[in-house]
Motif scaffolding. Structure first.
Motif, short mmCIF file in Angstrom:
data_model
loop_
_atom_site.label_atom_id
_atom_site.label_comp_id
_atom_site.label_asym_id
_atom_site.label_seq_id
_atom_site.Cartn_x
_atom_site.Cartn_y
_atom_site.Cartn_z
N ASN A 9 0.84 -1.19 0.00
CA ASN A 9 0.00 0.00 0.00
C ASN A 9 0.88 1.25 0.00
O ASN A 9 1.96 1.26 0.57
CB ASN A 9 -0.91 0.03 1.23
N PHE A 10 0.37 2.29 -0.66
CA PHE A 10 1.03 3.59 -0.57
C PHE A 10 0.85 4.13 0.84
O PHE A 10 -0.25 4.05 1.40
CB PHE A 10 0.42 4.58 -1.57
N GLU A 11 1.91 4.65 1.42
CA GLU A 11 1.87 5.20 2.78
C GLU A 11 2.50 6.59 2.80
O GLU A 11 3.25 6.97 1.90
CB GLU A 11 2.65 4.28 3.73
N ARG A 12 2.21 7.35 3.86
CA ARG A 12 2.72 8.71 4.00
C ARG A 12 4.25 8.78 3.88
O ARG A 12 4.79 9.74 3.35
CB ARG A 12 2.33 9.31 5.34
N GLU A 13 4.94 7.77 4.39
CA GLU A 13 6.41 7.83 4.34
C GLU A 13 6.96 7.72 2.91
O GLU A 13 8.14 7.94 2.68
CB GLU A 13 7.06 6.77 5.24
N ASN A 14 6.08 7.43 1.93
CA ASN A 14 6.50 7.38 0.52
C ASN A 14 6.46 8.74 -0.17
O ASN A 14 6.93 8.85 -1.31
CB ASN A 14 5.61 6.42 -0.27
N VAL A 15 5.92 9.77 0.49
CA VAL A 15 5.63 11.05 -0.17
C VAL A 15 6.87 11.65 -0.85
O VAL A 15 6.84 11.96 -2.03
CB VAL A 15 5.00 12.05 0.82
N ALA A 16 7.93 11.85 -0.11
CA ALA A 16 9.10 12.54 -0.67
C ALA A 16 9.71 11.75 -1.83
O ALA A 16 10.03 12.32 -2.87
CB ALA A 16 10.14 12.78 0.42
N ARG A 17 9.85 10.45 -1.65
CA ARG A 17 10.46 9.63 -2.71
C ARG A 17 9.54 9.54 -3.92
O ARG A 17 10.01 9.55 -5.06
CB ARG A 17 10.79 8.24 -2.17
N LEU A 18 8.24 9.45 -3.70
CA LEU A 18 7.27 9.45 -4.79
C LEU A 18 7.42 10.73 -5.62
O LEU A 18 7.54 10.67 -6.85
CB LEU A 18 5.85 9.33 -4.24
N ALA A 19 7.44 11.87 -4.96
CA ALA A 19 7.58 13.14 -5.67
C ALA A 19 8.91 13.21 -6.41
O ALA A 19 8.98 13.66 -7.56
CB ALA A 19 7.44 14.31 -4.70
N GLU A 20 9.97 12.75 -5.78
CA GLU A 20 11.30 12.79 -6.40
C GLU A 20 11.36 11.92 -7.66
O GLU A 20 11.83 12.37 -8.71
CB GLU A 20 12.35 12.31 -5.39
N LEU A 21 10.90 10.68 -7.58
CA LEU A 21 10.98 9.76 -8.73
C LEU A 21 10.00 10.12 -9.83
O LEU A 21 10.32 9.95 -11.02
CB LEU A 21 10.75 8.31 -8.28
N ALA A 22 8.81 10.57 -9.46
CA ALA A 22 7.77 10.87 -10.46
C ALA A 22 8.03 12.19 -11.18
O ALA A 22 7.51 12.40 -12.28
CB ALA A 22 6.40 10.87 -9.80
N ASN A 23 8.80 13.07 -10.58
CA ASN A 23 9.08 14.36 -11.20
C ASN A 23 10.26 14.22 -12.17
O ASN A 23 11.35 14.74 -11.95
CB ASN A 23 9.39 15.41 -10.13
N ASN A 24 10.02 13.50 -13.25
CA ASN A 24 11.07 13.17 -14.21
C ASN A 24 10.45 13.16 -15.61
O ASN A 24 9.52 12.39 -15.87
CB ASN A 24 11.65 11.80 -13.86
N VAL A 25 10.95 13.99 -16.50
CA VAL A 25 10.36 14.08 -17.84
C VAL A 25 10.46 12.77 -18.60
O VAL A 25 9.62 12.49 -19.47
CB VAL A 25 11.00 15.23 -18.67
N LYS A 26 11.46 11.93 -18.29
CA LYS A 26 11.57 10.64 -18.97
C LYS A 26 10.47 9.68 -18.53
O LYS A 26 10.00 8.86 -19.31
CB LYS A 26 12.95 10.03 -18.75
N VAL A 27 10.05 9.78 -17.27
CA VAL A 27 8.92 8.98 -16.78
C VAL A 27 7.63 9.51 -17.41
O VAL A 27 6.83 8.75 -17.95
CB VAL A 27 8.84 9.02 -15.24
N VAL A 28 7.45 10.81 -17.35
CA VAL A 28 6.23 11.44 -17.85
C VAL A 28 6.03 11.20 -19.34
O VAL A 28 4.90 11.12 -19.82
CB VAL A 28 6.25 12.96 -17.53
N ALA A 29 7.10 11.03 -20.09
CA ALA A 29 7.01 10.82 -21.54
C ALA A 29 6.26 9.55 -21.90
O ALA A 29 5.78 9.42 -23.04
CB ALA A 29 8.42 10.76 -22.14
N HIS A 30 6.10 8.61 -20.95
CA HIS A 30 5.50 7.32 -21.25
C HIS A 30 4.19 7.06 -20.52
O HIS A 30 3.71 5.92 -20.51
CB HIS A 30 6.50 6.20 -20.93
N VAL A 31 3.62 8.10 -19.90
CA VAL A 31 2.36 7.92 -19.17
C VAL A 31 1.33 8.92 -19.69
O VAL A 31 1.65 9.84 -20.43
CB VAL A 31 2.56 8.09 -17.64
N ARG A 32 0.10 8.73 -19.28
CA ARG A 32 -0.98 9.62 -19.70
C ARG A 32 -0.77 11.03 -19.17
O ARG A 32 -0.09 11.25 -18.17
CB ARG A 32 -2.32 9.07 -19.21
#
Length: 169
Positions: A9-32
């Motif tokens: 499950n997603f938990e609060r302690e994932n917030v910073a790492r989630l934002a860090e990894l997801a804030n990447n134009v190479k990731v965004v290039a392949h998602v909706r």
């Protein structure tokens, strides 16, 4: 690889790492386009709140971990009306973890869980023609190319083919 891939499950302690990894134009290039970009800590809080709500049997989302490290996300959205027994699987992985077979393991686990714990009988994923790595993930997870929808999607102003991969349960 050495470390086990698990879905949690997603938990609060994932917030910073989630934002860090997801804030990447190479990731965004392949998602909706509804995947935020830039991806902020506020977006991460919103997503975790969404995932922690009970969505009944319509939405299933999990955080992907390599050992104890958060590395990405995966989910299935049940379709509705006459497509009720279909689910769309989607996923993303932080760039530092690409090419390590992590996503294949996550897709296999999520697919098995969906078929064992829901009434979904058909899982599908639409993949941009520009993402052969995701196509390979699905093939290794037992999905088959069912169709190529020619010039069916637009990403960053470019019209692309969508490759539709399917697995039946």
């Amino acid at each position: 690889m050495g470390q086990e891939v698990t879905l949690r499950n997603f938990e609060r302690e994932n917030v910073a790492r989630l934002a860090e990894l997801a804030n990447n134009v190479k990731v965004v290039a392949h998602v909706r386009d509804n995947f935020p970009s830039p991806y902020t800590v506020s977006d991460a809080h919103y997503w975790i709140d969404f995932c922690q709500k009970n969505h009944g049997n319509t939405s299933f989302h999990q955080a992907i971990f390599l050992g104890e490290e958060f590395v990405g996300g995966i989910g299935v959205l049940r379709q509705d009306d006459i497509h009720f027994y279909n689910g769309e699987i989607g996923y993303w992985l932080g760039e530092p973890y690409w090419g390590r077979n992590i996503m294949t393991q996550a897709v296999i686990q999520m697919t098995s869980w969906i078929f064992e714990n829901t009434t979904i009988k058909r899982l599908f994923a639409g993949v941009f023609e520009t993402n052969p790595a995701s196509m390979r993930v699905l093939e290794k997870a037992g999905y088959h190319l069912e169709a190529i929808h020619r010039k069916a999607i637009v990403k960053n102003g470019i019209i692309l083919d969508e490759h539709l991969f399917v697995k039946l349960g």
